[in-house]
Scaffold this active site. Structure first.
Site, PDB file in Angstrom:
ATOM      1  CG  HIS A 101      -1.973   1.026   1.175  1.00 49.47           C
ATOM      2  ND1 HIS A 101      -1.722   2.344   1.469  1.00 49.47           N
ATOM      3  CD2 HIS A 101      -3.282   0.958   0.823  1.00 49.47           C
ATOM      4  CE1 HIS A 101      -2.837   3.038   1.294  1.00 49.47           C
ATOM      5  NE2 HIS A 101      -3.798   2.224   0.907  1.00 49.47           N
TER       6      HIS A 101
ATOM      7  CD  GLU B 279      -5.264   1.881  -3.116  1.00 50.91           C
ATOM      8  OE1 GLU B 279      -6.467   1.783  -2.840  1.00 50.91           O
ATOM      9  OE2 GLU B 279      -4.383   2.039  -2.252  1.00 50.91           O
TER      10      GLU B 279
ATOM     11  N   GLY C  61     -11.069   2.736   1.478  1.00 51.67           N
ATOM     12  CA  GLY C  61     -10.533   3.087   2.799  1.00 51.67           C
ATOM     13  C   GLY C  61     -11.579   3.773   3.644  1.00 51.67           C
TER      14      GLY C  61
HETATM   15  P1  PGA Z   1      -9.502   5.916   0.572  1.00 47.95           P
HETATM   16  O1  PGA Z   1      -8.324   4.836   0.747  1.00 47.95           O
HETATM   17  O2  PGA Z   1     -10.703   5.173   0.063  1.00 47.95           O
HETATM   18  O3  PGA Z   1      -9.702   6.484   1.949  1.00 47.95           O
HETATM   19  O4  PGA Z   1      -9.002   6.904  -0.411  1.00 47.95           O
HETATM   20  C1  PGA Z   1      -8.139   3.837  -0.205  1.00 47.95           C
HETATM   21  C2  PGA Z   1      -6.924   3.021   0.156  1.00 47.95           C
HETATM   22  O5  PGA Z   1      -6.005   3.577   0.752  1.00 47.95           O
HETATM   23  O6  PGA Z   1      -6.846   1.820  -0.114  1.00 47.95           O
END
Ligand code: PGA
Length: 228
Positions: free
Chosen positions: A97, A151, A210
């Site tokens: 991540h 991401e 997230g």
């Molecule tokens: P977020 O995080 O949905 O809060 O943007 C996604 C993630 O970090 O996997």
């Protein structure tokens, strides 16, 4: 047909008590869960076994995942949790991540080692990438068995998602680079309003969520919005 994956990444959030409320709230919603979606919840290590015993109270099948795994098989590595330990509790593990890369100095080499060990012990790695170079650095990893999560850094935890078109383009590039069978998720500010625009793209096979997974109701709305 492969199911659409909806993965909750709780990060360093929710205590045991808060999780109990989350499960209670989540289980009372009368959702019609579609057979075409699979829900995976990734809590912190300490909550995994408790959540495993609680998910049976949720009407449909929920899978569990971890947020990280050791790059070592076993031994004198204080604080680490191995793939061999995790496999009794979870089916999936998030690896690389961007927060781990940024805050804990995880390298592409670490990500590859972790992914190889996860696969060796029967876990499905969800490898987070923000560029194609990171995909190409997954050396030695059986990528056909790996899930990639695109991401983009500007979208993680900011409330500003990428466009579905950009996410689609990236997902298409990953598949052209490593094979059409590989599964690709999109992650970064996904919520109940925008989730459908991502998963309706031809090469996006699900989402990594997230912030919007921390409230059971909001997470439930995400699942529900994919059922129509
Ligand atoms: P977020 O995080 O949905 O809060 O943007 C996604 C993630 O970090 O996997």
């Amino acid at each position: 047909m492969e199911k659409t994956l909806i993965v909750a990444n709780w990060k360093e959030n929710l205590t045991a008590t808060q999780m109990e409320s989350w499960v209670a709230e989540f289980s009372i919603f009368n959702f019609q869960f579609s057979n075409e979606t699979r829900v995976v919840i990734c809590p912190s290590f300490v909550l995994i076994s408790v959540l495993k015993s609680q998910v049976s109270s949720i009407q449909h099948q929920v899978y569990l995942g971890a947020q990280d795994v050791s790059k070592f098989e076993e031994g004198q590595y204080t604080g680490e949790v191995s793939a061999k330990m995790l496999k009794d509790f979870v089916s999936y593990v998030i690896i690389g991540h961007s927060e781990r890369r940024k805050c804990f100095g995880e390298t592409d080499g670490d990500v590859a080692k972790k992914s190889i060990l996860a696969l060796k012990h029967g876990l499905i790695p969800i490898v987070c990438v923000s560029n194609l170079e990171q995909v190409s650095k997954c050396q030695g990893v059986k990528v056909s068995k790996t899930i990639f999560a695109y991401e983009p850094l500007f979208a993680v935890g900011t409330g500003t998602p990428d466009t579905p078109e950009n996410a689609q383009e990236f997902a298409e590039k990953i598949k052209s680079a490593v094979g059409q069978d590989v599964r690709v998720l999109y992650g970064g500010s996904v919520n109940a309003e925008n989730v459908k625009s991502f998963v309706s793209q031809p090469d996006i096979d699900g989402v990594l969520v997230g912030q919007a997974s921390l409230e059971a109701e909001e997470f439930g709305r995400i699942i529900k919005s994919l059922n129509h």
